[in-house]
Motif scaffolding. Sequence first.
Motif, PDB file in Angstrom:
ATOM      1  N   SER A   1       0.618  -1.389   0.136  1.00 47.87           N
ATOM      2  CA  SER A   1      -0.194  -0.087   0.067  1.00 47.87           C
ATOM      3  C   SER A   1       0.831   1.172  -0.118  1.00 47.87           C
ATOM      4  O   SER A   1       2.293   1.198   0.527  1.00 47.87           O
ATOM      5  CB  SER A   1      -0.708   0.511   1.514  1.00 47.87           C
ATOM      6  N   PHE A   2       0.580   2.530  -0.565  1.00 46.21           N
ATOM      7  CA  PHE A   2       1.375   3.753  -0.256  1.00 46.21           C
ATOM      8  C   PHE A   2       0.266   4.491   0.478  1.00 46.21           C
ATOM      9  O   PHE A   2      -0.539   4.751   0.759  1.00 46.21           O
ATOM     10  CB  PHE A   2       1.067   4.158  -2.165  1.00 46.21           C
ATOM     11  N   ARG A   3       1.016   5.669   0.274  1.00 43.12           N
ATOM     12  CA  ARG A   3       0.706   7.079   1.618  1.00 43.12           C
ATOM     13  C   ARG A   3       0.599   8.010   0.445  1.00 43.12           C
ATOM     14  O   ARG A   3       1.126   8.479   0.044  1.00 43.12           O
ATOM     15  CB  ARG A   3       1.160   7.410   2.579  1.00 43.12           C
ATOM     16  N   ARG A   4      -1.203   8.343   0.202  1.00 42.21           N
ATOM     17  CA  ARG A   4      -2.101   9.001  -0.417  1.00 42.21           C
ATOM     18  C   ARG A   4      -3.237  10.402  -0.301  1.00 42.21           C
ATOM     19  O   ARG A   4      -3.473   9.829   0.545  1.00 42.21           O
ATOM     20  CB  ARG A   4      -2.696   8.893  -1.677  1.00 42.21           C
ATOM     21  N   LYS A   5      -2.264  11.224   0.781  1.00 44.18           N
ATOM     22  CA  LYS A   5      -3.496  12.808   0.693  1.00 44.18           C
ATOM     23  C   LYS A   5      -3.963  12.117   1.952  1.00 44.18           C
ATOM     24  O   LYS A   5      -4.904  12.367   2.493  1.00 44.18           O
ATOM     25  CB  LYS A   5      -4.604  12.555   0.125  1.00 44.18           C
ATOM     26  N   GLY A   6      -3.082  11.490   3.261  1.00 46.20           N
ATOM     27  CA  GLY A   6      -2.995  10.942   4.663  1.00 46.20           C
ATOM     28  C   GLY A   6      -4.242  10.178   4.650  1.00 46.20           C
ATOM     29  O   GLY A   6      -4.319   9.468   5.528  1.00 46.20           O
ATOM     30  N   HIS A   7      -4.300   9.456   3.194  1.00 46.83           N
ATOM     31  CA  HIS A   7      -4.735   7.673   3.773  1.00 46.83           C
ATOM     32  C   HIS A   7      -3.913   6.892   2.552  1.00 46.83           C
ATOM     33  O   HIS A   7      -3.105   6.904   2.107  1.00 46.83           O
ATOM     34  CB  HIS A   7      -6.766   8.220   2.496  1.00 46.83           C
ATOM     35  N   HIS A   8      -4.646   6.026   3.091  1.00 45.46           N
ATOM     36  CA  HIS A   8      -3.669   4.461   2.100  1.00 45.46           C
ATOM     37  C   HIS A   8      -4.251   4.138   0.975  1.00 45.46           C
ATOM     38  O   HIS A   8      -5.915   4.765   1.074  1.00 45.46           O
ATOM     39  CB  HIS A   8      -3.646   2.749   3.025  1.00 45.46           C
ATOM     40  N   PHE A   9      -3.602   4.286  -0.423  1.00 45.22           N
ATOM     41  CA  PHE A   9      -3.979   3.632  -0.879  1.00 45.22           C
ATOM     42  C   PHE A   9      -3.466   2.719  -2.247  1.00 45.22           C
ATOM     43  O   PHE A   9      -2.560   2.526  -2.279  1.00 45.22           O
ATOM     44  CB  PHE A   9      -3.552   4.898  -2.053  1.00 45.22           C
ATOM     45  N   PRO A  10      -3.952   1.446  -2.354  1.00 48.19           N
ATOM     46  CA  PRO A  10      -4.065   0.099  -2.408  1.00 48.19           C
ATOM     47  C   PRO A  10      -4.280  -0.164  -3.797  1.00 48.19           C
ATOM     48  O   PRO A  10      -4.298  -1.445  -4.093  1.00 48.19           O
ATOM     49  CB  PRO A  10      -4.524  -0.902  -1.769  1.00 48.19           C
ATOM     50  N   LEU A  11      -3.114   0.364  -4.682  1.00 46.26           N
ATOM     51  CA  LEU A  11      -3.250   0.326  -6.650  1.00 46.26           C
ATOM     52  C   LEU A  11      -1.826   0.557  -6.944  1.00 46.26           C
ATOM     53  O   LEU A  11      -1.355   1.719  -5.835  1.00 46.26           O
ATOM     54  CB  LEU A  11      -4.420   0.951  -7.216  1.00 46.26           C
ATOM     55  N   PRO A  12      -1.272   0.094  -7.355  1.00 45.99           N
ATOM     56  CA  PRO A  12      -0.109  -0.093  -8.108  1.00 45.99           C
ATOM     57  C   PRO A  12       0.056   0.778  -9.521  1.00 45.99           C
ATOM     58  O   PRO A  12       0.519   0.100 -10.341  1.00 45.99           O
ATOM     59  CB  PRO A  12       0.384  -0.852  -8.841  1.00 45.99           C
ATOM     60  N   VAL A  13      -0.219   2.115  -9.014  1.00 41.69           N
ATOM     61  CA  VAL A  13      -0.420   3.291 -10.026  1.00 41.69           C
ATOM     62  C   VAL A  13       1.176   3.530 -10.453  1.00 41.69           C
ATOM     63  O   VAL A  13       1.664   3.443  -9.356  1.00 41.69           O
ATOM     64  CB  VAL A  13      -1.292   3.638  -9.722  1.00 41.69           C
TER      65      VAL A  13
END
Length: 371
Positions: free
Chosen positions: A167-179
């Motif tokens: 997972s990644f951090r994006r705008k203070g949230h978790h982002f579970p996509l491999p963009v």
Amino acid sequence: MPRRSQKKPNTPPSRLTWSPQTELIGLEFELVPEKDAYLYPQYTIGLHAWFLDQVRSQDPELSAYLHDGESEKPFTISALDGEITSSGRQVKLSASTSYRWCVTALSRRVQEWLAQWVESLPSVVDLRNAPLKIRSCQIAHVPTTYAELLNSEHGETLTLKFLSPTSFRRKGHHFPLPVPVNVFHSYLRRWNDFSGMPVDQDAFLDWVDSCVLITRCQLTTMKVLAGKKGAVTGFTGAIEFGLTKEASHQSEFQQLFYALGKLAPYCGTGHKTTFGLGQTRLGWTSEVVQDIPDVQSMLAKRIEDLTEIFKAQRKRTGGERADEIASKWATILARREMGESLQVVAQDLGMPYETVKTYAKLARRALKIQK
């Protein structure tokens, strides 16, 4: 460099050697419990702490840097890979069964310490009354350097498989996509910190956004525990990246694209890679790679639900501080509900016991108000 210690008795034999010029390496340990072992669901915190304690015992300065350094972490550790099942509120490791555990180094300083460490490995990895005998240690990712990655041969596409939830951090949230931008930003941060060949981040990521394509992917998402605080939604599976025809107009970025892909098995993908998340390998898989024991998924879901409740109650104050407190309350209360002592939770979270005790009381009170 710290003084080399004499080999301890009853430690597993090790004949591992590699060039002192090495900057990147991965080791795989075979661990075997002598009897059935029962671990708390967030046992990767224990693996993380045990590893840092091994470093501290030989090189306190390096340990402090690994623990508190503001740069990217120059190492990763995996969770245990093997037959792990749920047993009540714990996870169970079966006696005389082999489990694999990986440790990687991303800098010359860390690999130098690893080279010293493997000469006198301890006999067991001790996870809070669950000793796991170290049966063997071998090289999992070949010793190399950043320059060698940059100049190595490559194919037309780059295929990665994610063995543990990512997972990644994006705008203070978790982002579970491999963009692509997220994936390669993850690798570039490590590259810029440790390679000695930093690249303009904005320019490279603009190129990634314009020139890197997803040609196929097969992903599964799941809720998992994430280090010392909270839970995340992460993905496993595989993805294949390709390049547009225009990518070759900036050949140095094209070369870096393939080098960063080969860096992935050493540095992992996304965040919490020192707590087992984001384990990555080259190649494709059509299988769900790692099963998460039910008790881990259950605890992760409970922490996530409680976090949302406490965030909603604190929305008037808002901000990162409020979100962090909500996450801590949720983690402490959920683990207490699972039967763990507040002393153990305080130790894992690196917080004073009295603070954890107070947070538990406040969380229970807030939950009653919500109901």
